[in-house]
Motif scaffolding. Sequence first.
Motif, short mmCIF file in Angstrom:
data_model
loop_
_atom_site.label_atom_id
_atom_site.label_comp_id
_atom_site.label_asym_id
_atom_site.label_seq_id
_atom_site.Cartn_x
_atom_site.Cartn_y
_atom_site.Cartn_z
N ARG A 130 -0.81 -0.74 -2.11
CA ARG A 130 -0.59 0.21 -3.20
C ARG A 130 -0.43 1.59 -2.58
O ARG A 130 -1.30 2.04 -1.85
CB ARG A 130 -1.73 0.20 -4.22
N ASP B 102 2.30 -5.80 -4.52
CA ASP B 102 2.20 -4.34 -4.66
C ASP B 102 1.54 -4.00 -5.99
O ASP B 102 1.93 -4.51 -7.04
CB ASP B 102 3.61 -3.73 -4.61
N SER C 41 2.91 0.61 -7.13
CA SER C 41 2.93 1.87 -6.37
C SER C 41 3.85 2.90 -7.02
O SER C 41 4.84 2.57 -7.68
CB SER C 41 3.42 1.61 -4.94
N THR D 193 6.81 3.12 -2.21
CA THR D 193 6.51 1.89 -1.46
C THR D 193 7.45 0.75 -1.85
O THR D 193 7.96 0.03 -0.99
CB THR D 193 5.05 1.46 -1.70
N GLN D 194 7.69 0.58 -3.14
CA GLN D 194 8.54 -0.52 -3.60
C GLN D 194 9.95 -0.39 -3.05
O GLN D 194 10.57 -1.39 -2.64
CB GLN D 194 8.57 -0.55 -5.12
N ASP D 195 10.49 0.82 -3.05
CA ASP D 195 11.84 1.03 -2.54
C ASP D 195 11.91 0.71 -1.05
O ASP D 195 12.90 0.12 -0.58
CB ASP D 195 12.28 2.48 -2.78
N LEU E 148 8.32 -10.34 -3.28
CA LEU E 148 7.65 -9.13 -3.74
C LEU E 148 7.26 -9.25 -5.20
O LEU E 148 8.08 -9.56 -6.06
CB LEU E 148 8.56 -7.91 -3.56
N SER F 34 5.30 -6.73 -7.97
CA SER F 34 4.77 -5.39 -8.19
C SER F 34 4.26 -5.29 -9.62
O SER F 34 5.04 -5.33 -10.58
CB SER F 34 5.84 -4.33 -7.92
#
Length: 267
Positions: free
Chosen positions: A15, A41, A44, A48-50, A62, A64
């Motif tokens: 995170r 994730d 975030s 962070t995700q990008d 992934l 999130s």
Amino acid sequence: MSHKSPTISIITACRNAVSTIKDCILSVNHQTYACEHIIIDGASTDGTQDLIAKLASPSTKLISEPDRGLYDALNKGLKLASGDVVGILHADDFYAHDSVLERVAGTFQEKKVDSCYSDLLYVDPANLQKAVRSWKSGAYRKDRFYWGWMPPHPTFFVRRSVYETYGDFNLGLGTSADYELMLRFLFKYGISAAYLPEVLVIMRAGGLSNRSWRNRLNAHRTDRRAWKINELHPYPWTVLAKPLSKILQFSSRGAEFRTVIPWWPVD
């Protein structure tokens, strides 16, 4: 137990880890042994995700979404894992070289064990070439738990069937959840373990449980609870010996660990 090469799943919980997770992902992507990388994730907000999307390989999964903390996220990852063997690699950590998973897979295939673990190296977060602490695990004996011993959790690889049989992380144990899980698997249920006497994981120093005396005291209490909830009886000094054992990790740094050069370029 199967004689085929085991498949491996690596779980990373994060995170707002945009400043560190690149090293983690690249160290998995560059492994010579293919694996499934599951990244959980916690919604975030710092990019962070990008970054994960940019670095993701075809084997990356992934998720999130909001969670209840690190160990809730890891439990989500365990439910998604399809590998025969599961490893945990935190967003602040990275593998020491590109054949780590090859070494792990070979150990499971050759020794027919339920788990394996190795040594771990802590580095200065501001200078990844500066070692600050060396965790040499040593060969496993059940009685070592009485003297504060535990393997470094990021180096602990376990067959997925063990999680399915004996359970996942206990969310009521806070930062001691990894200790409780290893105590339960290794000490209470006696799963087999192999020690790989080499550094396989590098970690940035500064873990949550050691950031303040308050956190360390809370960890001391939850470590004791880890024994109690498993109906195990430690020696009077067992829980105190666990943090004291870390002092030796600072004084026992080997010369070969004084300089660490990551094997991939870090921007």
